[in-house]
Scaffold this motif. Structure first.
Motif, PDB file in Angstrom:
ATOM      1  N   THR B 194       0.826  -1.204   0.000  1.00  0.00           N
ATOM      2  CA  THR B 194       0.000   0.000   0.000  1.00  0.00           C
ATOM      3  C   THR B 194       0.867   1.264   0.000  1.00  0.00           C
ATOM      4  OG1 THR B 194      -0.018   0.182   2.378  1.00  0.00           O
ATOM      5  CG2 THR B 194      -1.710  -1.184   1.404  1.00  0.00           C
ATOM      6  N   ARG B 195       0.171   2.412   0.010  1.00  0.00           N
ATOM      7  CA  ARG B 195       0.890   3.676  -0.099  1.00  0.00           C
ATOM      8  C   ARG B 195       1.813   3.908   1.095  1.00  0.00           C
ATOM      9  NH1 ARG B 195      -1.904   9.130   1.782  1.00  0.00           N
ATOM     10  NH2 ARG B 195      -2.646   8.479   3.805  1.00  0.00           N
ATOM     11  N   ILE B 196       1.452   3.377   2.261  1.00  0.00           N
ATOM     12  CA  ILE B 196       2.275   3.639   3.444  1.00  0.00           C
ATOM     13  C   ILE B 196       3.606   2.914   3.350  1.00  0.00           C
ATOM     14  CG2 ILE B 196       2.384   3.347   5.936  1.00  0.00           C
ATOM     15  CD1 ILE B 196      -0.596   4.015   5.967  1.00  0.00           C
ATOM     16  N   ARG B 198       5.060   1.989   0.598  1.00  0.00           N
ATOM     17  CA  ARG B 198       5.836   2.643  -0.464  1.00  0.00           C
ATOM     18  C   ARG B 198       6.488   3.911   0.056  1.00  0.00           C
ATOM     19  NH1 ARG B 198       1.414   1.049  -3.847  1.00  0.00           N
ATOM     20  NH2 ARG B 198       0.420   3.046  -3.520  1.00  0.00           N
ATOM     21  N   ALA B 199       5.749   4.639   0.904  1.00  0.00           N
ATOM     22  CA  ALA B 199       6.311   5.869   1.451  1.00  0.00           C
ATOM     23  C   ALA B 199       7.545   5.557   2.304  1.00  0.00           C
ATOM     24  CB  ALA B 199       5.259   6.596   2.286  1.00  0.00           C
ATOM     25  N   ILE B 201       9.655   3.051   1.979  1.00  0.00           N
ATOM     26  CA  ILE B 201      10.786   2.704   1.110  1.00  0.00           C
ATOM     27  C   ILE B 201      11.326   3.962   0.429  1.00  0.00           C
ATOM     28  CG2 ILE B 201      11.535   1.310  -0.850  1.00  0.00           C
ATOM     29  CD1 ILE B 201       9.336  -0.667  -0.145  1.00  0.00           C
ATOM     30  N   ALA B 202      10.413   4.853   0.048  1.00  0.00           N
ATOM     31  CA  ALA B 202      10.834   6.093  -0.601  1.00  0.00           C
ATOM     32  C   ALA B 202      11.726   6.906   0.340  1.00  0.00           C
ATOM     33  CB  ALA B 202       9.613   6.915  -1.010  1.00  0.00           C
ATOM     34  N   ARG B 204      13.603   5.739   2.668  1.00  0.00           N
ATOM     35  CA  ARG B 204      14.893   5.064   2.750  1.00  0.00           C
ATOM     36  C   ARG B 204      15.769   5.405   1.532  1.00  0.00           C
ATOM     37  NH1 ARG B 204      14.653  -1.137   1.615  1.00  0.00           N
ATOM     38  NH2 ARG B 204      14.346  -0.283  -0.454  1.00  0.00           N
ATOM     39  N   ALA B 210      11.248  12.183  -1.823  1.00  0.00           N
ATOM     40  CA  ALA B 210       9.988  11.657  -1.272  1.00  0.00           C
ATOM     41  C   ALA B 210       9.103  12.812  -0.837  1.00  0.00           C
ATOM     42  CB  ALA B 210      10.270  10.732  -0.094  1.00  0.00           C
ATOM     43  N   LEU B 213       7.297  14.422  -3.569  1.00  0.00           N
ATOM     44  CA  LEU B 213       6.225  13.583  -4.098  1.00  0.00           C
ATOM     45  C   LEU B 213       5.021  13.534  -3.169  1.00  0.00           C
ATOM     46  CD1 LEU B 213       8.482  10.829  -5.509  1.00  0.00           C
ATOM     47  CD2 LEU B 213       6.856  12.164  -6.803  1.00  0.00           C
ATOM     48  N   GLY B 214       5.059  14.320  -2.112  1.00  0.00           N
ATOM     49  CA  GLY B 214       3.869  14.421  -1.278  1.00  0.00           C
ATOM     50  C   GLY B 214       3.907  13.589  -0.009  1.00  0.00           C
ATOM     51  N   ILE B 215       5.096  13.178   0.429  1.00  0.00           N
ATOM     52  CA  ILE B 215       5.185  12.371   1.645  1.00  0.00           C
ATOM     53  C   ILE B 215       5.729  13.230   2.785  1.00  0.00           C
ATOM     54  CG2 ILE B 215       6.298  10.382   2.719  1.00  0.00           C
ATOM     55  CD1 ILE B 215       6.464   9.265  -0.225  1.00  0.00           C
ATOM     56  N   PRO B 216       4.913  13.527   3.787  1.00  0.00           N
ATOM     57  CA  PRO B 216       5.415  14.322   4.913  1.00  0.00           C
ATOM     58  C   PRO B 216       6.420  13.494   5.726  1.00  0.00           C
ATOM     59  CG  PRO B 216       3.010  14.060   4.988  1.00  0.00           C
ATOM     60  CD  PRO B 216       3.522  13.106   3.982  1.00  0.00           C
ATOM     61  N   TYR B 220       5.809  10.245   8.609  1.00  0.00           N
ATOM     62  CA  TYR B 220       6.076   8.866   8.206  1.00  0.00           C
ATOM     63  C   TYR B 220       7.254   8.259   8.963  1.00  0.00           C
ATOM     64  CZ  TYR B 220       2.324   8.515   5.002  1.00  0.00           C
ATOM     65  OH  TYR B 220       1.050   8.418   4.498  1.00  0.00           O
TER      66      TYR B 220
END
Lengths: 273, 347
Positions: B194-196, B198-199, B201-202, B204, B210, B213-216, B220
């Motif tokens: 899921t998106r979580i 993936r976030a 790994i991003a 890392r 990241a 791309l919209g990941i706070p 996270y």
């Protein structure tokens, strides 16, 4: 260029300095809705710095960035991404540990709602959202960019040109309103450049996405851009239609330094033809 | 390339086990796990429970360190928080066991999120040192907060009771610990679809992009720490029910290194690697011990000679993994799988 519509992105009086080094000095320009706008200029002119200000990496010293009329200055990068500002990077910023498919899916992050608990159970919302995303990524993006043969490959195993394309795919997954491309064809051969030009035009026309790009390839710029902003030493020295800009003596001097203006003018015309 | 795995739907392609053969193997494995307590001796049951507890903790550590790239050396101390939470709940509150385990997980998650705060500013070795510092503080609290932890004397924990059934022996506890280990691993596997996940790994791979791309990042990173700590808390709670006494010495710092070694040996950023690493790190010393036992009639003073050899062999095995198989046991496993998928062709 349609003067009646409000520009999708407006940069007003942007200034940025690192210590005593002035990187951007009172930069203003607008990106009209539905256009391909190119920022050009010699190395170190501040092109990528503008991108970094727009996506929220750098805090400008002065000036405003208006996205659809709203000042996005105080917003953090993730918030800007959620608004529809998508970008690619000059030195490709894909996630090496993931497959092409996962990289593209990641672009949709800000538009999904799956919570941690949903994710652990993979039931209901999480599952529904993932399936919806997969379908859209497959049918709209992967198919469109012709990368279906590599979807399950790790990014690390791809060639440079394909990586650029995957990065574009990821940016498209972000549901962009404006797509910022930092040197989309740098280091590509002619064929890859032509493919990329075709994709950029298709994105503009089929997806209705406004494009702002930084690029050095004058041929590409003359071919596909509607509006060109020329930057030198952190200042806008010219802006307008590609043909107007390349005829501007200031621009020619910035590129060539000084000297034989006519020779360069001929070169521009040659490439544009 | 594998053939004969064409799918009709996206759901089938995204399934955890995407072929019938895999599902059959998984079914067989679960059946074996259920049948195991009825065939195995007390000793092997004891080891199985310990392995399952370690699997939970190692899976948690792999989420934060292997998948999110935040090196944590506090996993043992977090287990301690969970163990003390269960001990306190059992002795002072008398709440039901499953509730205690959940509370232990949630409390530890909160502590973990707190410990994870420096991760926003520091990375790599610096973060590792920061987590060591946190685990020293936690140890100090374990040893000195007498009213809750009973100081250095520790707390004796009564056996777990679930629906009136007392789970005292490993035989009974096995049926509590193993399902929880299964759920933990399943949860982690789902997470990375899921998106979580993936976030994580991003973050890392490239935390700056990241963010664009919209990941706070803050949310996270803390979420990853909290989740890893939740796993540690549940594992620690089970540990308390399993060993029935919790002291400050139960969760020494070297135990954290044990978990870190397990994810490196098993495979960083791999769910399967967490399981294999936990099994390897727990079982190999035991297997070597048995090996010494077998050799003892042959040599006059085998135990004296071979015991140090055992430790050295274990150490060499770990170094060997780092040098020859940096992707861990999970990579060896996938290589074997590939061999059988493609047989009689090569690669």
């Amino acid at each position: 260029m349609d003067g009646t519509e409000r520009p999708v992105l407006e940069v007003n009086g942007l200034s940025l300095a690192f210590g005593g080094l002035k990187v951007l000095n009172d930069v203003s320009f607008a990106v009209p809705q539905g256009s391909v706008t190119a920022i050009i200029g010699p190395n170190g002119a501040g092109k990528t710095s503008i991108f970094n200000c727009i996506s929220g990496f750098y805090r400008p010293k002065a000036g405003h960035i208006l996205f659809e009329g709203e000042d996005i200055g105080p917003f953090h990068p993730p918030r800007r991404a959620a608004l529809g500002l998508a970008r690619t990077f000059q030195n490709i910023a894909l996630f090496r540990g993931m497959t092409v498919l996962d990289n593209i899916k990641l672009g949709r992050h800000a538009h999904m709602k799956t919570s941690l608990l949903d994710a652990l159970c993979y039931f209901g919302r999480a599952r529904r959202e993932e399936m919806e995303l997969r379908r859209e990524v497959e049918e709209k993006i992967i198919d469109f960019l012709e990368i279906d043969h590599i979807r399950n490959k790790p990014v690390a195993s791809l060639s440079y040109g394909l990586r650029k394309r995957v990065e574009l795919a990821r940016a498209l997954a972000m549901k962009p309103k404006i797509l910022m491309l930092d040197e989309p064809v740098a280091g590509m051969n002619r064929e890859e450049t032509e493919d990329m030009a075709r994709f950029i035009l298709d994105v503009k026309e089929e997806w209705g996405v406004t494009i702002l790009m930084v690029e050095h390839d004058m041929g590409l710029i003359m071919d596909i851009s509607d509006h060109v902003v020329v930057l030198n030493f952190g200042q806008v020295i010219a802006a307008g239609k590609p043909a107007e800009v390349t005829a501007n003596p200031d621009v020619i001097r910035a590129y060539l330094g000084s000297g034989d203006v006519e020779a360069l003018r001929r070169e521009f015309r040659g490439e544009a033809a | 390339m594998r053939i004969g795995t064409a799918k009709q739907t996206y759901a089938a392609d995204e399934a955890l086990f995407d072929t019938n053969v895999q599902r059959a193997w998984m079914g067989l494995f679960i059946a074996l796990c259920v049948a195991f307590p009825f065939m195995a001796s007390e000793y092997w049951l004891y080891m199985a429970c310990l392995v399952a507890i370690h699997v939970i903790s190692v899976t948690g550590l792999n989420i934060v360190t292997g998948f999110t790239g935040l090196v944590s050396l506090g996993q043992a101390a977090f287990m301690g928080v969970g163990a003390y939470a269960v001990a306190y709940a059992e002795t002072k509150l008398g709440t039901p066991a499953l509730l205690n385990l959940l509370a232990a997980g949630l409390l530890t998650a909160a502590v973990g999120a707190l410990v994870g705060i420096p991760s926003l500013r520091v990375k790599g070795l610096y973060l590792a040192i920061a987590t060591i510092a946190s685990s020293i503080i936690l140890h100090f609290i374990f040893a000195n907060w007498d009213s809750v932890t009973n100081g250095v004397k520790g707390v004796s924990v009564p056996p777990a009771r679930i629906f009136g059934v007392e789970l005292g022996r490993p035989f009974a506890l096995y049926f509590l610990i193993l399902p929880l280990a299964f759920l933990s691993v399943l949860g982690a596997a789902n997470l990375f679809r899921t998106r979580i996940g993936r976030a994580f790994i991003a973050i890392r791979d490239r935390d700056i992009s990241a963010e664009v791309l919209g990941i706070p990042l803050l949310r996270y990173k803390l979420m990853s720490f909290a989740l890893a700590s939740f796993y540690a808390g549940v594992a620690g709670g089970l540990w308390a029910y399993f060993f029935r006494v919790v002291t400050p010495e139960s969760f020494p710092f070297v135990y954290s290194i044990f978990f870190l070694a397990a994810i490196i040996v098993g495979g960083m950023g791999s769910i399967l690697g967490s399981i294999l690493g936990a099994v390897f790190m727990t079982m190999v010393p035991e297997v070597l011990k048995i090996g010494v036992g077998v050799a003892s009639p042959l040599l006059s003073d085998a135990v004296a000679v071979l015991s140090p050899v055992r430790t050295i062999v274990f150490g060499i095995l770990i170094i060997g993994f780092l040098v020859f198989e940096p992707h861990g046991l999970a990579e060896i496993w996938s290589r074997i799988r590939r061999f059988f998928h493609l047989w009689p062709f090569k690669t």
